[in-house]
Scaffold this active site. Structure first.
Site, PDB file in Angstrom:
ATOM      1  N   LYS A  47     -12.514  39.267  42.433  1.00 53.15           N
ATOM      2  CA  LYS A  47     -11.184  39.105  43.028  1.00 53.15           C
ATOM      3  C   LYS A  47     -10.734  40.400  43.695  1.00 53.15           C
ATOM      4  CE  LYS A  47      -9.621  35.460  39.870  1.00 53.15           C
ATOM      5  NZ  LYS A  47      -8.640  35.067  38.828  1.00 53.15           N
ATOM      6  N   ARG A  95      -1.199  37.954  40.308  1.00 53.74           N
ATOM      7  CA  ARG A  95      -2.216  37.223  39.555  1.00 53.74           C
ATOM      8  C   ARG A  95      -2.729  36.082  40.418  1.00 53.74           C
ATOM      9  NH1 ARG A  95      -6.334  36.719  36.015  1.00 53.74           N
ATOM     10  NH2 ARG A  95      -6.499  34.599  35.209  1.00 53.74           N
ATOM     11  N   ASP A 133     -20.336  30.597  40.330  1.00 49.39           N
ATOM     12  CA  ASP A 133     -18.912  30.615  40.679  1.00 49.39           C
ATOM     13  C   ASP A 133     -18.806  30.247  42.150  1.00 49.39           C
ATOM     14  OD1 ASP A 133     -16.224  31.172  41.173  1.00 49.39           O
ATOM     15  OD2 ASP A 133     -16.196  32.937  39.880  1.00 49.39           O
ATOM     16  N   GLN A 166      -3.840  33.288  29.702  1.00 49.13           N
ATOM     17  CA  GLN A 166      -3.769  34.208  30.840  1.00 49.13           C
ATOM     18  C   GLN A 166      -2.631  33.831  31.787  1.00 49.13           C
ATOM     19  OE1 GLN A 166      -7.814  34.153  32.485  1.00 49.13           O
ATOM     20  NE2 GLN A 166      -8.051  36.240  31.730  1.00 49.13           N
ATOM     21  N   ARG A 182     -16.052  29.980  43.929  1.00 50.87           N
ATOM     22  CA  ARG A 182     -14.817  30.442  44.561  1.00 50.87           C
ATOM     23  C   ARG A 182     -15.065  31.624  45.504  1.00 50.87           C
ATOM     24  NH1 ARG A 182     -11.649  31.676  39.157  1.00 50.87           N
ATOM     25  NH2 ARG A 182     -13.678  32.660  38.803  1.00 50.87           N
TER      26      ARG A 182
END
Length: 204
Positions: free
Chosen positions: A161, A56, A133, A77, A135
């Site tokens: 991701k 994760r 976003d 989460q 990231r």
């Protein structure tokens, strides 16, 4: 050859209510051209070499993870991920300091203010001059490399991701949904994730 410079800074035993982990600290210079300093921790349980581990990648959310905000599902989460790793006896949780999809805590609070005025989370970030976003997830790739992990089962609803890990040479054998119960206060937040950020939900 990676242009990132990442090093492990610490490793220690880390007992939790989900079981015993080892906690690793990582920091380094990330990015092509204009590099930025990033830090993260990795919680590791069990033997990561027996089978591709459950992984994760969790971005820091002070408001949700610590204060229990109902505007998002981040804390649920996080706890789901730790519980699933513990149930399987092995896995990695990477906790990145990327508050507010990478815009930082104070900007995130400004985004909250804009959301209260009617903007969704994407529009609020853009009103503040950020991307929807910010990231990039390069640091998790380097952390997994440092841990000797080349194949994963990724616990995530975010296809970005998956793509980031695969670009970095980490094979994602399976995307495991990370869907949790949520408050009505998070409904618009999750709707925007699905409709504007392409997050994958089986139950929505």
């Amino acid at each position: 050859m990676s242009s990132h410079s990442v090093r492990q800074t610490a490793a220690a035993e880390f007992p939790t209510r989900w079981g015993r982990f080892r906690i690793f600290g990582f920091e380094g210079e990330i990015g092509e051209g204009d590099q930025r300093h990033e830090t993260a921790v990795a919680l590791v349980m069990g033997d990561l070499k027996v089978a591709p581990p459950l992984v994760r990648i969790h971005s820091q959310c002070l408001t949700g993870d610590v204060f229990g905000s109902l505007r998002c599902d981040c804390r649920q989460q996080l706890e789901m991920a730790l519980s699933m790793i513990a149930q399987q006896g092995a896995g990695v949780l990477i906790y990145e300091q990327q508050e507010g999809r990478g815009i930082g805590l104070m900007a995130k609070l400004q985004a909250y203010e804009l959301q209260d005025a009617g903007f969704d989370t994407v529009e609020a970030n853009e009103q503040l001059g950020f991307k929807a976003d910010q990231r990039e997830f390069a640091l998790p790739v380097e952390i997994l490399n440092a841990l000797g992990v080349t194949q994963v089962r990724l616990l995530s609803n975010n296809p970005d991701k998956v793509a980031a890990l695969e670009r970095g040479g980490i094979e994602v054998l399976e995307r495991v949904p990370c869907e949790v119960s949520h408050s009505p206060d998070a409904e618009d937040y999750l709707k925007t994730k699905k409709e504007k950020l392409g997050h994958l939900f089986t139950s929505r």
